[in-house]
Design a protein around this motif. Structure first.
Motif, PDB file in Angstrom:
ATOM      1  N   LYS A 114       0.882   3.741  -3.087  1.00 10.25           N
ATOM      2  CA  LYS A 114       0.137   5.159  -3.176  1.00 10.25           C
ATOM      3  C   LYS A 114       2.182   6.301  -3.666  1.00 10.25           C
ATOM      4  O   LYS A 114       2.191   7.382  -3.614  1.00 10.25           O
ATOM      5  CB  LYS A 114       0.998   5.337  -1.103  1.00 10.25           C
ATOM      6  N   LYS A 115       2.904   5.999  -2.705  1.00  8.42           N
ATOM      7  CA  LYS A 115       4.629   6.964  -3.322  1.00  8.42           C
ATOM      8  C   LYS A 115       4.388   6.615  -4.996  1.00  8.42           C
ATOM      9  O   LYS A 115       5.534   7.168  -5.429  1.00  8.42           O
ATOM     10  CB  LYS A 115       5.622   6.116  -2.527  1.00  8.42           C
TER      11      LYS A 115
ATOM     12  N   ILE B 202      -6.212   2.351  -4.429  1.00  7.54           N
ATOM     13  CA  ILE B 202      -5.085   1.122  -3.915  1.00  7.54           C
ATOM     14  C   ILE B 202      -5.778   0.117  -3.062  1.00  7.54           C
ATOM     15  O   ILE B 202      -5.035  -1.158  -2.841  1.00  7.54           O
ATOM     16  CB  ILE B 202      -4.452   2.061  -3.153  1.00  7.54           C
TER      17      ILE B 202
ATOM     18  N   MET C 222       0.756  -1.594   0.097  1.00 10.25           N
ATOM     19  CA  MET C 222      -0.022   0.195   0.169  1.00 10.25           C
ATOM     20  C   MET C 222       0.725   1.393  -0.602  1.00 10.25           C
ATOM     21  O   MET C 222       1.313   2.191  -0.601  1.00 10.25           O
ATOM     22  CB  MET C 222      -0.994  -0.166   1.361  1.00 10.25           C
ATOM     23  N   TYR C 223       2.482   1.412   1.142  1.00 15.52           N
ATOM     24  CA  TYR C 223       2.861   2.371   0.663  1.00 15.52           C
ATOM     25  C   TYR C 223       3.081   2.444  -0.056  1.00 15.52           C
ATOM     26  O   TYR C 223       3.084   4.024  -0.713  1.00 15.52           O
ATOM     27  CB  TYR C 223       3.755   1.948   2.007  1.00 15.52           C
TER      28      TYR C 223
ATOM     29  N   CYS D 221       0.236   3.587   5.411  1.00 14.97           N
ATOM     30  CA  CYS D 221       1.450   4.173   4.951  1.00 14.97           C
ATOM     31  C   CYS D 221       2.087   5.087   6.196  1.00 14.97           C
ATOM     32  O   CYS D 221       3.113   4.988   6.165  1.00 14.97           O
ATOM     33  CB  CYS D 221       0.746   5.369   4.062  1.00 14.97           C
TER      34      CYS D 221
ATOM     35  N   HIS E  84     -10.183   2.939   2.259  1.00  9.35           N
ATOM     36  CA  HIS E  84      -8.964   4.722   2.344  1.00  9.35           C
ATOM     37  C   HIS E  84      -8.617   4.657   3.618  1.00  9.35           C
ATOM     38  O   HIS E  84      -7.007   4.606   3.857  1.00  9.35           O
ATOM     39  CB  HIS E  84      -9.784   5.216   1.467  1.00  9.35           C
TER      40      HIS E  84
ATOM     41  N   VAL F 216      -5.727   2.083   4.093  1.00 11.98           N
ATOM     42  CA  VAL F 216      -4.427   2.272   3.052  1.00 11.98           C
ATOM     43  C   VAL F 216      -3.938   3.350   3.880  1.00 11.98           C
ATOM     44  O   VAL F 216      -2.464   3.471   4.370  1.00 11.98           O
ATOM     45  CB  VAL F 216      -4.445   2.584   1.884  1.00 11.98           C
TER      46      VAL F 216
ATOM     47  N   ASP G 116      -0.005   7.556  -9.222  1.00 12.69           N
ATOM     48  CA  ASP G 116      -1.047   8.577  -8.617  1.00 12.69           C
ATOM     49  C   ASP G 116      -2.302   7.596  -8.020  1.00 12.69           C
ATOM     50  O   ASP G 116      -3.392   8.652  -8.840  1.00 12.69           O
ATOM     51  CB  ASP G 116      -1.308   9.341  -9.808  1.00 12.69           C
ATOM     52  N   LYS G 117      -3.015   6.919  -7.755  1.00 14.41           N
ATOM     53  CA  LYS G 117      -3.602   5.981  -7.689  1.00 14.41           C
ATOM     54  C   LYS G 117      -4.464   7.228  -6.378  1.00 14.41           C
ATOM     55  O   LYS G 117      -3.848   6.837  -5.167  1.00 14.41           O
ATOM     56  CB  LYS G 117      -3.874   5.081  -7.686  1.00 14.41           C
ATOM     57  N   SER G 118      -5.670   6.726  -5.679  1.00 10.80           N
ATOM     58  CA  SER G 118      -6.589   7.322  -4.727  1.00 10.80           C
ATOM     59  C   SER G 118      -6.358   6.342  -4.372  1.00 10.80           C
ATOM     60  O   SER G 118      -5.793   5.344  -4.138  1.00 10.80           O
ATOM     61  CB  SER G 118      -8.291   7.606  -5.129  1.00 10.80           C
ATOM     62  N   TYR G 119      -6.463   6.814  -2.389  1.00 13.15           N
ATOM     63  CA  TYR G 119      -6.579   5.287  -1.238  1.00 13.15           C
ATOM     64  C   TYR G 119      -7.491   4.941  -1.901  1.00 13.15           C
ATOM     65  O   TYR G 119      -7.201   3.273  -1.347  1.00 13.15           O
ATOM     66  CB  TYR G 119      -7.347   6.047  -0.392  1.00 13.15           C
TER      67      TYR G 119
END
Length: 472
Positions: free
Chosen positions: A420-421, A430, A416-417, A446, A439, A442, A424-427
């Motif tokens: 996100k890094k 993911i 998950m971390y 992170c 979300h 997630v 460009d996907k949203s929480y």
């Protein structure tokens, strides 16, 4: 008295500085501007006494490059501007944890025949006496700097076994793999180790190309019997790039008889190729059969850990330091060829020296892009999840379960971390892919991973390794 001695020292320094300036003027007329700025401007003249001119160079690599590419022009210039037969000495500045120190390497004067013609190339067939034997091995290549990784562990250990008892374990040893994966280095390492353990043995390293040239010359000069006698007297024959014999039927036939003779006597044969024996189209079938008699081993492209070891050794050997982001960029992107790693470090050093510029990530990207094609990878949440599972040896399906086992939860949170890094996907997006979570989960993952990176060295190292694989 003190002032008088100081004055004398300044006069002497001015004298050899003036001599060196004269040499630089000659060299500048004989090399291009970039080469002059990179390889001659950084040289510092130190002394001239007893017909020895000593210069200081910044690194071991600098010295080796001058020796390989510019020693003739250096010697010619010293002979012309100072004195015929002037000996060139190098001093290399070595920086270690204790402080600065110097090592001195002398260079013997270049011997030229009085008539100005180059000396003839000596034939190997006359080197029958053990004391005169030239193995053609490079002492720089040893097992000490042939680092072990998953891609070469088995082949390396087999080579060490051969070195301990040549002719008794794997005979022949046939090593194949793409260019730059370390075949030649391993051959020299085996040969050098054999000479350490068994100094009485005649070891010869030779490329198939040079073998062919020698054979052709032997035919031309009616010395084929000498050629056969020479090679049949070798204890360890290392033939590099045997694919070079393809299409040369007479040379293959001769090598076939040499192979049979040595193998029958229990002499060690080590051969390399860019292809497996079965793929050597154009090689005599009876020779291919013999190549498969012993150990056939493939060397793969270096894995991440091995690339790190190679790069660490290279920058230490050359006496330079590079930032962590530069180091990680090189090992993540230069994945196919060990020689590319060495060439990139050499280029970075040259650029840094010539333009008085720090080695940073923008410069590194510029240099690397000239050596290899850097493709921007499409990183997706799914690919990150698969890579994390592969790293922790988990089935991808396990991340989708509700298991609370520590290793599964940790893998899920890292996925998950990183998602996100690096995307460009949203929480929410993911969370749907990684474990079917919301979300908030997630977000928590992170934060947890960030905290552990700051507090746990081993955890941080694992995440960095996954990131390097992600970029590779």
């Amino acid at each position: 008295m003190r002032n008088r001695r100081t004055g004398r020292r300044k006069i002497m320094q001015t004298e050899y500085q003036t001599l060196w300036n004269k040499c630089l003027a000659v060299i500048k007329d004989n090399v291009n501007e970039d080469a002059f700025n990179t390889w001659f401007k950084p040289i510092i003249p130190l002394s001239y006494e007893n017909n020895k001119f000593t210069i200081e160079v910044p690194t071991q690599f600098f010295y080796e490059y001058l020796e390989a590419n510019y020693v003739k022009i250096l010697k010619m210039t010293l002979d012309r501007e100072i004195k015929e037969g002037t000996q060139l000495n190098y001093r290399i500045k070595v920086i270690d944890k204790v402080g600065d120190s110097m090592i001195t390497l002398p260079t013997e004067p270049v011997r030229r025949p009085s008539n100005g013609t180059p000396p003839p190339i000596p034939t190997p067939f006359d080197s029958r006496v053990r004391q005169d034997w030239d193995s053609h091995l490079n002492p720089k290549y040893s097992f000490d700097n042939y680092f072990e990784g998953t891609s070469n562990r088995w082949v390396r250990s087999s080579g060490e076994a051969i070195a301990r008892d040549p002719g008794k374990t794997f005979n022949p040893m046939f090593i194949f793999g793409a260019s730059g994966v370390g075949k030649t280095h391993l051959c020299h390492a085996i040969g050098n180790r054999i000479q350490e353990i068994h100094p009485e043995k005649k070891v010869l390293y030779i490329s198939a190309h040079l073998f062919t040239i020698q054979y052709t010359e032997a035919i031309r000069t009616n010395r084929t019997n000498d050629f056969m006698y020479f090679y049949q007297g070798i204890d360890v024959l290392i033939l590099d790039d045997i694919q070079e014999l393809i299409g040369k039927d007479k040379t293959q036939n001769t090598f076939f008889h040499i192979f049979n003779h040595l193998h029958l006597l229990g002499k060690q044969l080590i051969l390399t190729s860019d292809k497996a024996p079965v793929d050597l189209q154009g090689m005599e079938e009876r020779l291919i059969t013999r190549l498969k008699w012993g150990l056939t081993a493939e060397l793969y492209r270096p894995d991440l850990d091995l690339r790190k070891k190679i790069l660490e050794n290279k920058i230490y050997h050359d006496g330079i330091t590079i930032p962590d982001d530069v180091f990680n960029f090189i090992v993540s992107n230069v994945t196919e060829n060990v020689r590319d790693v060495e060439g990139i470090v050499a280029s970075l050093l040259a650029y840094s020296t010539a333009f008085d510029r720090m080695i940073d990530l923008p410069l590194t990207k510029q240099v690397v892009s000239r050596v290899i094609k850097i493709e921007k990878k499409q990183i997706s949440v799914e690919s990150i999840q698969d890579l994390v599972c592969k790293y922790f040896k988990l089935e991808p399906a396990t991340i989708q379960t509700n298991s609370r086992k520590r290793e599964i939860v940790q893998a899920r949170q890292i996925a998950m971390y990183l998602a996100k890094k690096y995307t460009d996907k949203s929480y929410s997006h993911i969370g749907k892919i990684v474990g079917r979570r919301d979300h908030a989960t997630v977000l928590h993952a992170c934060k947890t991973v960030k905290d552990q990176i700051e507090t746990s060295k081993s955890f941080r190292s694992s995440v960095e390794e996954i990131e390097a694989l992600l970029k590779a």
